[in-house]
Design a protein around this motif. Structure first.
Motif, PDB file in Angstrom:
ATOM      1  N   VAL A  91     -12.749-162.933 -99.266  1.00  0.00           N
ATOM      2  CA  VAL A  91     -12.896-162.758 -97.821  1.00  0.00           C
ATOM      3  C   VAL A  91     -11.557-162.870 -97.107  1.00  0.00           C
ATOM      4  O   VAL A  91     -11.207-162.020 -96.287  1.00  0.00           O
ATOM      5  N   CYS A  92     -10.790-163.908 -97.410  1.00  0.00           N
ATOM      6  CA  CYS A  92      -9.557-164.168 -96.665  1.00  0.00           C
ATOM      7  C   CYS A  92      -8.401-163.267 -97.089  1.00  0.00           C
ATOM      8  O   CYS A  92      -7.557-162.917 -96.260  1.00  0.00           O
TER       9      CYS A  92
ATOM     10  N   GLU B 223     -21.515-159.372 -97.136  1.00  0.00           N
ATOM     11  CA  GLU B 223     -22.521-158.600 -97.868  1.00  0.00           C
ATOM     12  C   GLU B 223     -21.921-157.978 -99.124  1.00  0.00           C
ATOM     13  O   GLU B 223     -22.593-157.899-100.168  1.00  0.00           O
ATOM     14  N   THR B 224     -20.664-157.538 -99.045  1.00  0.00           N
ATOM     15  CA  THR B 224     -20.009-156.985-100.228  1.00  0.00           C
ATOM     16  C   THR B 224     -19.833-158.049-101.298  1.00  0.00           C
ATOM     17  O   THR B 224     -20.041-157.791-102.497  1.00  0.00           O
ATOM     18  N   VAL B 225     -19.448-159.247-100.873  1.00  0.00           N
ATOM     19  CA  VAL B 225     -19.273-160.349-101.833  1.00  0.00           C
ATOM     20  C   VAL B 225     -20.592-160.669-102.517  1.00  0.00           C
ATOM     21  O   VAL B 225     -20.651-160.865-103.740  1.00  0.00           O
TER      22      VAL B 225
ATOM     23  N   ARG C 245     -27.296-163.980 -97.663  1.00  0.00           N
ATOM     24  CA  ARG C 245     -26.845-165.033 -96.743  1.00  0.00           C
ATOM     25  C   ARG C 245     -26.346-166.284 -97.460  1.00  0.00           C
ATOM     26  O   ARG C 245     -26.276-167.357 -96.862  1.00  0.00           O
ATOM     27  N   SER C 246     -26.031-166.155 -98.732  1.00  0.00           N
ATOM     28  CA  SER C 246     -25.481-167.312 -99.447  1.00  0.00           C
ATOM     29  C   SER C 246     -23.955-167.322 -99.412  1.00  0.00           C
ATOM     30  O   SER C 246     -23.349-168.386 -99.553  1.00  0.00           O
TER      31      SER C 246
END
Length: 264
Positions: free
Chosen positions: A204-205, A212-214, A223-224
């Motif tokens: 992410v960073c 959602e891609t992760v 949503r985890s």
């Protein structure tokens, strides 16, 4: 630009800011009046120009700021070299960590890898990610960029192999001390977060992936990812600004049967 034109532009900006602040105003003689009693002078020529440019809407004796008014004010703040830059920015005050000290700074949320996450709220209305967690993510992204660790998306035409001399370390010799120091900070941060959480922080960073891609790539439940990211950034924040160690507790030792004196 003529002096009169500059003055008209300043007067136009004042009336637009006034209308944006009050919502609507009633047209009076050489002025507009808000419902709360506030008054803003308004020359007929300025009103005519605002209506001609579509910056102000008029319904009878009532005036409203048009949708284009806010964008016009943003463009007016820009320099001549970047006439539309500020119109497409979302500047906000954020907390950054610098040498373990928290400081306030202005940042463009639209360029931040965590921009979309700043809008997440808890059920209580509080921010989902604290300022310290956001600042830690921004610092990791900055070191990742400064260290030149982003994947190259374009072809490099540099003759790296042909130009390499025997015994040289290749691309590593071209790194500056700043880049090497940034890479070392990234390695230490990832080690501090741990293998379970460092992957989502990097995704992410640093690699700018959406949550959602992760979740799709890692086959996580819906949503985890935001929960994992929050845990990762909180651990990262503790790495960058470790809490002060608790003071040592005083102990009193006594022989068997010893009873301390209690105050009366």
């Amino acid at each position: 630009m003529r002096e009169g034109a500059v003055m008209d532009d300043a007067a136009l900006a004042k009336i637009l800011r006034f209308l944006l602040a009050v919502g609507e105003a009633r047209l009076a003689e050489d002025a507009v009046l808000a419902a709360d009693g506030r008054r803003q002078p308004l020359a007929p020529a300025v009103l005519a120009e605002a209506l001609r440019l579509g910056l102000v809407e008029r319904k009878g004796e009532r005036l409203f700021a048009a949708a284009e008014a806010r964008a016009y004010l943003k463009r007016r703040l820009c320099t001549a070299e970047t006439p539309f830059a500020l119109q497409h920015r979302d500047m906000a005050e954020v907390t950054v960590l610098r040498d373990g000290v928290r400081e306030r700074a202005l940042a463009n949320r639209l360029e931040s890898p965590l921009a979309s996450l700043t809008r997440l709220k808890e059920k209580t209305g509080e921010a989902f990610l604290p300022d310290t967690a956001l600042a830690a993510g921004e610092r990791l992204h900055a070191d990742f960029t400064r260290g030149g660790l982003q994947p190259r998306l374009t072809m490099s035409w540099e003759p790296r192999i042909a130009g390499r001399q025997k015994g040289e370390a290749g691309a590593a010799r071209e790194l500056t001390d700043t880049a090497l120091a940034a890479r070392l900070r990234v390695a230490r941060a990832i080690a501090a977060v741990g293998p379970e959480l460092s992957g989502v922080a990097l995704d992410v960073c640093c690699f700018m992936k959406g949550l959602e891609t992760v979740e799709r790539e890692r086959q996580w439940p819906a949503r985890s990812a935001k929960l994992m990211l929050r845990a990762a950034l909180m651990a990262l924040a503790r790495h960058y600004a470790p809490p002060a160690p608790a003071g040592r507790r005083a102990h009193a030792w006594g022989a068997e049967g010893y009873r301390p004196d209690l105050p009366g």
